[in-house]
Scaffold this active site. Structure first.
Site, PDB file in Angstrom:
ATOM      1  N   ASP A 115       0.840  -1.203   0.000  1.00 44.61           N
ATOM      2  CA  ASP A 115       0.000   0.000   0.000  1.00 44.61           C
ATOM      3  C   ASP A 115       0.873   1.251   0.000  1.00 44.61           C
ATOM      4  O   ASP A 115       2.076   1.201   0.307  1.00 44.61           O
ATOM      5  CB  ASP A 115      -0.885  -0.046   1.261  1.00 44.61           C
ATOM      6  CG  ASP A 115      -2.160   0.774   1.137  1.00 44.61           C
ATOM      7  OD1 ASP A 115      -2.290   1.549   0.175  1.00 44.61           O
ATOM      8  OD2 ASP A 115      -3.021   0.633   2.033  1.00 44.61           O
ATOM      9  N   ASP A 164     -10.819   1.890  -3.049  1.00 44.24           N
ATOM     10  CA  ASP A 164     -11.353   1.685  -1.706  1.00 44.24           C
ATOM     11  C   ASP A 164     -12.870   1.766  -1.705  1.00 44.24           C
ATOM     12  O   ASP A 164     -13.504   1.494  -0.688  1.00 44.24           O
ATOM     13  CB  ASP A 164     -10.791   2.735  -0.746  1.00 44.24           C
ATOM     14  CG  ASP A 164      -9.449   2.310  -0.177  1.00 44.24           C
ATOM     15  OD1 ASP A 164      -9.055   1.143  -0.389  1.00 44.24           O
ATOM     16  OD2 ASP A 164      -8.791   3.136   0.479  1.00 44.24           O
TER      17      ASP A 164
HETATM   18  C1  DGJ Z   1      -5.782   1.866   2.015  1.00 44.41           C
HETATM   19  C2  DGJ Z   1      -6.184   0.628   1.262  1.00 44.41           C
HETATM   20  O1  DGJ Z   1      -6.680   0.951   0.009  1.00 44.41           O
HETATM   21  C3  DGJ Z   1      -7.213  -0.136   2.091  1.00 44.41           C
HETATM   22  O2  DGJ Z   1      -7.678  -1.243   1.386  1.00 44.41           O
HETATM   23  C4  DGJ Z   1      -6.563  -0.533   3.399  1.00 44.41           C
HETATM   24  O3  DGJ Z   1      -5.519  -1.425   3.137  1.00 44.41           O
HETATM   25  C5  DGJ Z   1      -6.064   0.684   4.125  1.00 44.41           C
HETATM   26  N1  DGJ Z   1      -5.219   1.490   3.295  1.00 44.41           N
HETATM   27  C6  DGJ Z   1      -5.330   0.291   5.378  1.00 44.41           C
HETATM   28  O4  DGJ Z   1      -4.750   1.349   6.011  1.00 44.41           O
END
Ligand code: DGJ
Length: 712
Positions: free
Chosen positions: A457, A526
């Site tokens: 990430d 997300d």
């Molecule tokens: C952003 C990601 O897109 C989410 O799926 C998740 O992993 C969060 N970060 C966790 O902090």
């Protein structure tokens, strides 16, 4: 037949792909000039198109801004330079002096043309590289610069390539824009006259624009018409400029870095730009997308033939509240659903209880995993699944041991505030010590805990992008950062050949052909609301294959949009990519678990089509009526049709959809109803989708070609 040919008498170079041609030559001034890009040509035919340059119409004109292979700063050129270098004497003009060329077989089935030049005055060497694969219409282009002198140069702009289109009566630009949780919104608008800049200044590819364009004459459809397209393989800041000139031409120049960034080039140093690939298609946007998908599957992804497993991810279920008993309970239920890869998301390490602390301290939280991660990893493996972990290696919370120990590892400018976004700062991955540190803990983490999959990430854009202690740091960090990021991933993959990686940047903030060449899939957004996803996935799939598009089924009401959508619809939307589950399975009813298990099993029966078939967009989300996509096996033996009716309008269009990719004359059996259809009817007249009326109706229709002897 050779794919790169040359006619010494006319000086023309011809690049041939299975269905297209690209022709260029070096003109009398020594500049590499474009001739043609479109349907197949011979060298002789290309010569007819190599019109000698017209005399300038007035003293106010110069070289046309579109039509050179890489317009430089210099001479009577007034368009945006694709190449601009500041020489030691402060000048920026470049004059092409050809010094040679080579054609070589870079790999089996891959030919490369290198056209070598230098500046007539300063010792700067420039090589234009063109790569052609014998099974793809995609042409890969990049530029290599070398400082052959003994003084420092500054590269103010080095685009990978400039692409020129033929004169057309009109031009239309297709591209995507967005923001966090609203990525990949497709726009298809008339190309404005002048320059249109698509860019990221954030240090990452970004949610806000994605580095590709498609251009047509305004008349192309999904199935018809000429489309020219280009996509940049780069995961940092970038800039793509389209131009529509007063003389009725259009072109695109693109490369790494945004306006105002530069790259220092020390004596003897070489700089290779990322690839800016291009393709021409005769058969509309659908064919252009399919060609990009096939190219990504054949030549970009590290394990293109693999089937991606069904995954579970804990983020929406538990947030930061991650511990061994809770994850084990979810893993047991996930395994029973048919999940093949269990991923523990954020919250497993250091003092990470929320987004304010702990980032950078990559040891399992002792209160939550008293014996480390191994017991959970072993249990996940015992349940028959692979074990995955979330990491965010490029970031640090100021409230962390790492930051307390290394406050100057972050991007910053002394004397200025450090902007915290999501309470975190960006580690300067351009520094070799930072990159080595990240590689060190990552490789140990993977080895010590039986990690099969990393969700990598990256949750904020660059700000105060300084590199104190290094004079040229603020310039070079934009590219060195990305090269070191790639380097860490490459080293990890080399250490752990079975490791698979998902690229994530707060959802789809880092999706591009560069990162996809070293990761296996991407977290699309997300936003897991199934209704919003239909259009996000529509935009994503214009360039990138479903094999890389991770899609989860999450709980309702959706955390972001608060929308209630039936479980089956949520599954049918997520089945259009790499299926994952992200709901809190401990709260699913027995009935939901049973439906989930049934749909996971159904996905496994058709996922080879989704992940490796040819995508046909039969009705887009912007059209009235249900949105419909089809994935057809490359050999025509099967097809899957997914339909989603978001809002039912009484009396709205519900007509049949015409399928693509079927074997002419064959018959296809619907595996659910047993009904046998003629390919001629499905392709020529269409499949009638029996969607119930009402909002959120959806369908998955699996059609299998009936063996010839059963063909009655
Ligand atoms: C952003 C990601 O897109 C989410 O799926 C998740 O992993 C969060 N970060 C966790 O902090």
């Amino acid at each position: 037949m050779p794919v790169i040919t040359h006619a010494p008498d006319t000086g023309i170079w011809l690049l041939s792909t299975p269905r297209t041609s690209y022709a260029l030559r070096i003109d009398v001034t020594g500049a590499p000039c474009h001739i043609a890009w479109g349907p197949r040509l011979t060298l002789e035919e290309a010569a007819e198109l190599a019109v000698p340059p017209q005399p300038e119409a007035s003293s106010f004109e110069g070289r046309p801004p579109v039509g050179e292979e890489l317009p430089v700063d210099g001479g009577a050129r007034f368009g945006p330079p694709s190449l601009q270098v500041r020489f030691p004497d402060g000048t920026r003009a470049f004059e092409w002096q050809p010094v040679g060329h080579e054609v070589e077989e870079a790999a089996p089935g891959v030919s490369e043309l290198a056209l070598r030049f230098r500046d007539r005055v300063h010792p700067l060497e420039v090589t234009l590289r063109y790569r052609v694969h014998d099974d793809s219409d995609v042409i890969e282009r990049r530029t290599v610069l070398r400082n052959a002198g003994d003084r420092h140069l500054t590269v103010l702009r080095a685009d990978s390539a400039a692409w020129s289109l033929p004169p057309l009566p009109d031009y239309r630009l297709s591209h995507v824009t967005g923001q966090w949780s609203a990525e990949s919104r497709l726009h298809r608008d008339r190309l404005p006259h002048g320059e249109t800049v698509l860019t990221s200044r954030r240090g990452i590819t970004s949610h806000h624009a994605n580095p590709w364009v498609m251009l047509d004459a305004g008349d192309a459809t999904e199935t018809h018409g000429r489309v020219w397209s280009a996509a940049l393989a780069w995961s940092g800041s970038w800039r793509i400029t389209t131009q529509r000139t007063p003389d009725g031409r259009a072109g695109v120049t693109g490369g790494a870095g945004h306006d105002g960034t530069s790259v220092p080039l020390a004596p003897g140093e070489e700089f290779t730009t990322p690839v800016f690939a291009g393709l021409y298609s005769d058969d509309g946007f659908g064919a252009a997308s399919r060609t990009w998908h096939e190219y990504a599957l054949a030549h970009v992804l590290p394990h293109p033939r693999e089937i991606a497993p069904v995954l579970y991810n804990s983020w929406e279920a538990t947030g930061f509240d991650v511990d061994e008993p809770g994850q084990t309970a979810l893993a047991v239920r996930a395994a029973a659903l048919g999940v093949e890869l269990y991923v523990v998301d954020d919250g497993w390490f250091g003092a990470r209880r929320d987004d304010r602390a702990g980032l950078g301290d990559w040891t399992p939280a002792a209160d939550r995993f008293p014996s480390g991660l191994r017991p959970l990893s072993d249990e996940v493996h015992r349940l028959g699944m692979r074990f995955g972990l979330w990491v965010e290696p490029e970031m640090v919370n100021p409230d962390s041991d790492l930051y307390r120990e290394h406050p100057d590892w972050v991007l910053h400018v002394p004397g200025r505030a450090r902007t915290e976004l999501r309470n975190q700062l960006v580690l300067n991955f351009a520094r070799q010590d930072v990159a080595d540190w990240a590689y060190g803990w990552l490789t140990r983490l993977v080895a010590d805990n039986g990690v099969d999959f990393l969700k990598w990430d990256m949750n904020r854009a660059f700000s105060e992008a300084g590199w104190p202690g290094r004079e040229d740091g603020a310039d070079r960090l934009w590219t060195d950062y990305v090269h070191n990021l790639y380097g860490v991933i490459d080293r990890l993959r080399a250490d752990h050949p079975r490791l698979r990686i998902e690229s994530c940047s707060g959802g789809g903030g880092r999706v591009d052909l560069g990162i996809l060449s070293r990761t296996d899939q991407a977290w699309t957004s997300d936003n897991t609301d199934a209704a919003d996803r239909v259009s996000i996935q529509h935009g994503y799939g214009q360039l990138y294959p479903a094999r890389t598009m991770a899609a989860w089924v999450t709980d309702v009401p959706n955390q972001l949009t608060h929308r209630q959508v039936p479980l089956r619809f949520r599954f049918h939307v997520a089945m259009a990519g790499v299926l994952g589950i992200g709901g809190d399975l401990t709260r699913w009813s027995e009935e939901e678990l049973a439906t989930g298990a049934e749909l996971v099993a159904e996905y496994k029966r058709v996922r080879h089509l989704v992940q490796h078939g040819a995508l046909h967009r039969l009705r887009g989300p912007e059209e009235e009526g249900p949105a419909v996509v089809e994935y057809a096996a490359q050999d025509g033996s099967e097809a899957l049709v997914l339909a989603w009716q978001l809002v039912h309008r009484h009396g709205g269009p519900r007509g049949p959809v015409r399928l693509g990719g079927l074997t002419p004359g064959a018959h296809y059996r619907d595996t659910r109803t047993g009904t046998v259809h003629h390919a001629a009817v499905l392709a020529g007249y269409g499949l009638t989708l029996d969607l119930p009326s009402g909002d959120w109706a959806s369908a998955a229709v699996h059609l299998v070609r009936v063996p010839a002897r059963d063909d009655a």
